[in-house]
Design an enzyme around this catalytic site. Structure first.
Site, PDB file in Angstrom:
ATOM      1  N   ASP A   1      -1.945 -10.064  -4.278  1.00  0.00           N
ATOM      2  CA  ASP A   1      -3.248  -9.602  -3.805  1.00  0.00           C
ATOM      3  C   ASP A   1      -4.252  -9.902  -4.916  1.00  0.00           C
ATOM      4  O   ASP A   1      -4.307  -9.210  -5.928  1.00  0.00           O
ATOM      5  CB  ASP A   1      -3.163  -8.100  -3.517  1.00  0.00           C
TER       6      ASP A   1
ATOM      7  N   HIS B   1      -2.385  -4.619   4.599  1.00  0.00           N
ATOM      8  CA  HIS B   1      -2.184  -6.050   4.372  1.00  0.00           C
ATOM      9  C   HIS B   1      -1.046  -6.538   5.268  1.00  0.00           C
ATOM     10  O   HIS B   1      -0.184  -5.754   5.664  1.00  0.00           O
ATOM     11  CB  HIS B   1      -1.768  -6.329   2.921  1.00  0.00           C
TER      12      HIS B   1
ATOM     13  N   ASN C   1       0.839  -1.201   0.000  1.00  0.00           N
ATOM     14  CA  ASN C   1       0.000   0.000   0.000  1.00  0.00           C
ATOM     15  C   ASN C   1       0.878   1.257   0.000  1.00  0.00           C
ATOM     16  O   ASN C   1       0.673   2.173   0.789  1.00  0.00           O
ATOM     17  CB  ASN C   1      -0.958  -0.014   1.192  1.00  0.00           C
TER      18      ASN C   1
ATOM     19  N   GLU D   1       1.235  -3.093  -5.069  1.00  0.00           N
ATOM     20  CA  GLU D   1       0.806  -1.724  -4.735  1.00  0.00           C
ATOM     21  C   GLU D   1       2.002  -0.865  -4.317  1.00  0.00           C
ATOM     22  O   GLU D   1       2.053  -0.319  -3.221  1.00  0.00           O
ATOM     23  CB  GLU D   1      -0.298  -1.735  -3.667  1.00  0.00           C
TER      24      GLU D   1
ATOM     25  N   ASN E   1      -7.523  -9.952  -4.455  1.00  0.00           N
ATOM     26  CA  ASN E   1      -8.747  -9.178  -4.209  1.00  0.00           C
ATOM     27  C   ASN E   1     -10.018 -10.009  -4.318  1.00  0.00           C
ATOM     28  O   ASN E   1     -11.077  -9.511  -4.705  1.00  0.00           O
ATOM     29  CB  ASN E   1      -8.819  -7.953  -5.144  1.00  0.00           C
TER      30      ASN E   1
END
Length: 256
Positions: A148, A245, A9, A35, A150
């Site tokens: 990830d 995360h 992130n 990310e 999602n």
């Protein structure tokens, strides 16, 4: 062989929270990042090539958005950026590194949680990514797709599953897609090792979700059957919170 998947992130944000102090302690052979939210000029030398690692990146064209990376102790034989699909590749969602008979992939699958438009983009990604996953199985290599995804696959994979049946990440169509993917022969290693352990890797920043462990398991290491048989153990690192995360750590027999 230790492989870690970590959605940061924002690599600069994660650096400020101690990610690069933690990294040397992990003993990881390969670390897959998602990310990044940074382009190469935005990244320090320690981010581009941490001590003992080679660094490879596929940033998004849009600044401060998406992007994937791979750190590896060993120099790969080949690195492949993107899927060759322009609208996907501009978002920096796929990076592959080949080491002998093994391929390690860092994947950041789109989120549809911001609205209908992004959910449509997510479904379009899924539709085009499944044939790619089918083709990779046919390569006859050992492959691990870290990242990830999602998507929480089953009710065990998120705390409040009844309340999320109509929300992106747990939609019936998304879950059916993941079931179809696993039906091709791919293996969800965490769920194989730990059939009854939720294994949450993401928590919303709202409503004390992290403190109350109201989480989702959306970060996976999905592998070819041969590599899945080499999986020894897995863990989720929560001692330090680098992002929303938590890193997913997996150990496999053999060397990189």
């Amino acid at each position: 062989m230790r492989i870690i998947s970590a959605n940061l992130n924002g690599i600069r944000s994660a650096a400020n929270k101690g990610f690069f102090d933690w990294l040397p302690q992990t003993g990881a052979d390969v670390v897959c990042l998602q990310e990044l939210k940074a382009q190469l000029p935005d990244m320090s030398e320690a981010m581009l090539a941490p001590a003992g690692y080679h660094g490879f990146f596929h940033p998004a064209e849009k600044k401060g958005y998406s992007g994937v990376g791979i750190y590896s102790r060993k120099q790969p034989d080949a690195v492949i950026e993107g899927l060759g699909i322009p609208d996907i590749d501009t978002e920096g969602r796929y990076l592959r590194a080949d080491f002998g008979p093994l391929s390690v992939i860092s994947l950041y699958l789109p989120s549809g949680s911001s609205g209908e438009e992004r959910q449509t983009i997510k479904f379009a990604f899924l539709e085009r990514f499944l044939p790619h996953m089918r083709q990779m199985l046919a390569e006859g290599r050992e492959i691990v797709v870290c990242g990830d995804w999602n998507i929480a696959h089953q009710p065990i994979d998120l705390k409040n599953w009844k309340g999320n049946l109509k929300n992106s990440g747990f939609l019936p169509e998304e879950r059916a897609w993941l079931t179809e993917l696993l039906g091709l022969g791919w293996v969800d290693v965490w769920r194989t090792l730990y059939p009854e352990a939720p294994g949450y890797t993401w928590w919303s920043n709202r409503g004390q979700a992290y403190a109350k462990d109201v989480g989702w398991r959306i970060d996976y290491q999905i592998t070819t059957p041969g590599l899945a048989q080499r999986a020894l153990s897995a863990s989720i690192y929560k001692e330090i919170k680098f992002s929303d995360h938590a890193p997913l750590i997996m150990d496999y027999t053999g060397e990189l």
